[in-house]
Every structure is written in structure tokens, then in C-alpha cells.
Motif scaffolding. Structure first.
Motif, short mmCIF file in Angstrom:
data_model
loop_
_atom_site.label_atom_id
_atom_site.label_comp_id
_atom_site.label_asym_id
_atom_site.label_seq_id
_atom_site.Cartn_x
_atom_site.Cartn_y
_atom_site.Cartn_z
N SER A 142 12.51 4.15 -1.28
CA SER A 142 12.41 3.55 -2.54
C SER A 142 11.51 2.68 -2.81
O SER A 142 10.01 2.82 -1.56
N SER A 143 11.51 1.53 -3.19
CA SER A 143 10.55 0.89 -3.81
C SER A 143 10.85 -0.91 -4.18
O SER A 143 11.69 -0.06 -4.53
N THR A 144 10.25 -2.25 -4.16
CA THR A 144 10.60 -3.01 -4.88
C THR A 144 10.53 -2.71 -6.30
O THR A 144 11.10 -3.58 -6.71
N LEU A 145 9.92 -1.98 -6.51
CA LEU A 145 10.01 -1.05 -8.23
C LEU A 145 10.89 -0.39 -8.31
O LEU A 145 10.84 -0.01 -9.88
N GLY A 146 11.89 0.26 -7.63
CA GLY A 146 13.25 0.09 -8.06
C GLY A 146 13.90 -0.53 -8.64
O GLY A 146 15.11 0.01 -9.25
N PHE A 147 13.79 -1.95 -8.65
CA PHE A 147 14.66 -2.99 -8.83
C PHE A 147 13.76 -3.29 -10.25
O PHE A 147 14.59 -4.31 -11.37
N HIS A 148 13.10 -3.99 -10.34
CA HIS A 148 12.15 -4.77 -11.18
C HIS A 148 10.79 -3.32 -11.59
O HIS A 148 11.00 -2.79 -11.00
N GLY A 187 7.95 -3.68 -0.03
CA GLY A 187 7.21 -4.50 -0.75
C GLY A 187 6.17 -4.07 -0.46
O GLY A 187 5.57 -2.23 -0.14
N LEU A 188 4.90 -5.06 -0.71
CA LEU A 188 3.77 -4.19 -0.11
C LEU A 188 3.75 -4.39 0.96
O LEU A 188 3.34 -4.90 2.39
N VAL A 189 2.96 -3.20 1.40
CA VAL A 189 2.74 -2.61 2.99
C VAL A 189 1.05 -2.12 3.20
O VAL A 189 0.54 -2.03 2.56
N ASP A 190 0.37 -1.84 4.30
CA ASP A 190 -0.98 -2.64 4.83
C ASP A 190 -1.61 -1.08 4.56
O ASP A 190 -1.46 -0.95 6.25
N THR A 191 -1.14 0.21 3.95
CA THR A 191 -1.67 1.43 4.39
C THR A 191 -2.02 1.89 3.29
O THR A 191 -3.53 1.23 2.16
N PRO A 192 -2.98 2.80 3.35
CA PRO A 192 -4.67 3.42 1.78
C PRO A 192 -3.47 3.79 1.15
O PRO A 192 -4.27 3.99 -0.62
N THR A 210 5.30 -13.71 -2.40
CA THR A 210 6.08 -13.48 -1.55
C THR A 210 6.01 -14.32 -0.60
O THR A 210 5.34 -14.87 -0.26
N PRO A 211 7.27 -15.16 -0.25
CA PRO A 211 7.40 -16.25 0.24
C PRO A 211 7.24 -16.14 2.21
O PRO A 211 6.57 -17.47 2.21
N VAL A 243 12.86 -4.55 2.43
CA VAL A 243 12.03 -5.52 3.05
C VAL A 243 10.37 -5.61 2.65
O VAL A 243 9.41 -4.97 2.29
N ASP A 244 10.40 -6.78 2.41
CA ASP A 244 9.26 -6.71 1.03
C ASP A 244 9.10 -8.46 1.47
O ASP A 244 8.67 -9.15 0.41
N GLY A 245 9.32 -9.32 2.53
CA GLY A 245 9.15 -10.34 2.37
C GLY A 245 9.67 -11.16 2.26
O GLY A 245 9.42 -12.71 1.87
N GLY A 246 10.37 -11.25 1.65
CA GLY A 246 11.79 -12.54 -0.02
C GLY A 246 10.76 -11.64 -1.30
O GLY A 246 11.48 -12.70 -2.05
N MET A 247 10.12 -11.24 -1.52
CA MET A 247 9.26 -11.28 -2.92
C MET A 247 10.81 -10.92 -3.94
O MET A 247 10.53 -11.43 -5.17
N THR A 248 11.62 -10.22 -3.95
CA THR A 248 12.41 -9.64 -4.87
C THR A 248 13.44 -10.93 -4.51
O THR A 248 14.59 -10.61 -5.72
#
Length: 264
Positions: A142-148, A187-192, A210-211, A243-248
């Protein structure tokens, strides 16, 4: 602790690059035989060869997740190459920017077909094979955008919210058959996947919220996927692993990080 996936056979969609390729490599290192599925055959074959060159077991199959027949072929290819399938990682996904006002029909249908229907076809097709193998696990992405919400990712977040509830429904239905179903929420992931957002203030703002103050590496998401597939998660079913570094977790507000000097 080194988690083991010895004697496991795992199908991974969207495995030609980014998170999917990272998942395939880590799961192989943990002992799994991996079937990489993707529409990009050249890149997918390259990743599979890289895994084999490193001593792992990997095969590639061309997989358009929005086509049920492709999923049937993927399950057969995995079984023929490695034996009974015990795991699935529904990783494939696309994102197209747009609000509710400017999301065109073609864009809506395309995003839905890959991000939501693809997950549905994957679970519906692979779950019976996992049941026949004696049980196993499915991990949906999913994604953090599945929450907000975001005003400019209307179709994308609609699918990621759907994946969240689809995961829970499948966990209820399949758990009684020995198949655990969970979801990761990166959350944000360093991919293309975020290449179009690099070097802009929007990405910088997101990192600033992101904390941990950075974006994730693909391998950090892969570790979560490995956990959910492994026996270490034997009683984890229908869960949401963020797995978002605390963003949500909440808002940083005007918090100023405490330095080592301040803490002494």
C-alpha cells in the motif's frame, strides 16, 4: 537474527526495478527461490540474472498484473521452475498526478487496473497455490497515502486505500487456510518512482515532515517484506506495517531537534 526463507518459492510483481528488485534480491539472499514478474522484460531478466550470478535461484516471467491470464502463467512458471508456491509480494504499482477534477477516465482506469485489480488478481490466483503448498504468506504494497489524503494523487490514493481494506478482507478469508495476508505502507523511498519529484520543494517539504529527516532506501522496505513472509511473523495476519520514518505518526510542528550538546 538472520531470517530464513529456505525452501520458499515467492512470486514478486513489479520486480524489474526499484522496490521490487530490492525485494527479489533480499528474499533470494534469505534462501527463497524468486519468480520476478514485470512488463519490462529486459530489466527483469537482468535482475534475475544478477541474482543467479550471486548464487541465488531466480527466474523472470513477463507479467502484466492487470491481466488474469498473465497471473496464471506466472504461477505455472514458478511451480515448474522451483516447485510449490508459498509466497506472493504484490509490489507492482503506478502513479499519475491529478485531482478529482482533472482525473481523466483513461488515467483512472489504468491506475485502478494495476494498483487495485492487479492486487486482486494476484491474491485470487496465487492464494490457491499457497494453500495447496500447505500455507504461506502474501504481502501487499500500500502506501502512506492509504492512510491520509493528497489533493493531487486522487487515483493513486484511492487504490492504496483499497489495498489496505482488501488486505484485511483477504486475511480473514485466507487465514483459516494457513495463508497470512499483510500489507506494508512505505513512505518516501529512493527509487525511480519518485524521479519526477526530485529537486522540487514538494519533495523537500515531505522530507522535512519526516522525523528521521530522509527518504528510505529500498532495502529498508524489503526488510519489512522479509519479516512478514518469514516464520518470525507466524502470528501476524491482517496487519499494517508502516515504514515511513515516522511521517504518519503526527506533526513535527516547530520542534527543534535536540543536539548531542543539548542532551549532555
Amino acid at each position: 537474527m538472520t531470517r530464513s526463507l529456505e525452501n520458499r518459492v515467492v512470486i514478486i510483481s513489479g520486480a524489474a526495478m526499484g522496490q521490487g528488485a530490492a525485494h527479489a534480491k533480499l528474499l533470494s539472499e534469505a534462501g527463497a527461490s524468486v519468480l520476478l514478474g514485470d512488463i519490462n522484460q529486459a530489466l527483469g531478466e537482468s535482475v534475475a540474472q544478477e541474482i543467479r550470478d550471486s548464487g541465488g535461484k531466480a527466474q523472470f516471467v513477463k507479467l502484466d498484473v492487470s491481466k488474469a491470464d498473465d497471473w496464471e502463467r506466472a504461477v505455472k512458471a514458478a511451480h515448474d521452475a522451483f516447485g510449490p508456491v508459498t509466497g506472493l509480494v504484490n509490489n507492482a504499482g503506478i502513479s499519475v498526478k491529478g485531482t478529482v477534477l482533472d482525473c481523466e477516465d483513461e488515467v483512472w482506469q489504468k491506475v485502478i487496473s494495476v494498483n487495485q485489480t492487479g492486487v486482486f488478481y494476484g491474491m485470487r490466483t496465487v492464494a490457491p497455490a499457497i494453500i495447496a503448498a500447505g500455507g504461506g504468506a502474501i504481502v501487499n504494497t500500500s502506501s502512506t497515502l492509504g492512510f491520509h489524503a493528497s489533493p493531487v494523487a486522487f487515483a493513486y490514493q484511492a487504490t492504496k486505500g483499497a489495498v489496505r481494506t482488501m488486505t484485511k478482507s483477504a486475511a480473514l478469508a485466507l487465514g483459516v487456510h494457513g495463508v497470512r495476508v499483510n500489507a506494508v505502507f512505505p513512505g518516501l523511498v529512493d527509487t525511480p518512482f519518485i524521479d519526477g519529484h526530485r529537486n522540487n520543494t514538494g519533495l523537500d517539504d515531505s522530507i522535512g515532515r519526516t522525523p528521521l529527516g530522509r527518504i528510505a532506501q529500498p532495502s529498508e522496505i524489503s526488510q519489512a517484506v522479509l519479516f512478514l513472509l518469514s516464520d518470525d511473523a507466524s502470528y501476524v495476519n491482517g496487519s499494517e506495517l508502516v515504514v515511513d520514518g515516522g511521517m504518519t505518526a503526527g506533526s513535527l510542528g516547530s520542534l527543534t531537534p535536540i543536539t548531542a550538546k543539548d542532551a549532555s
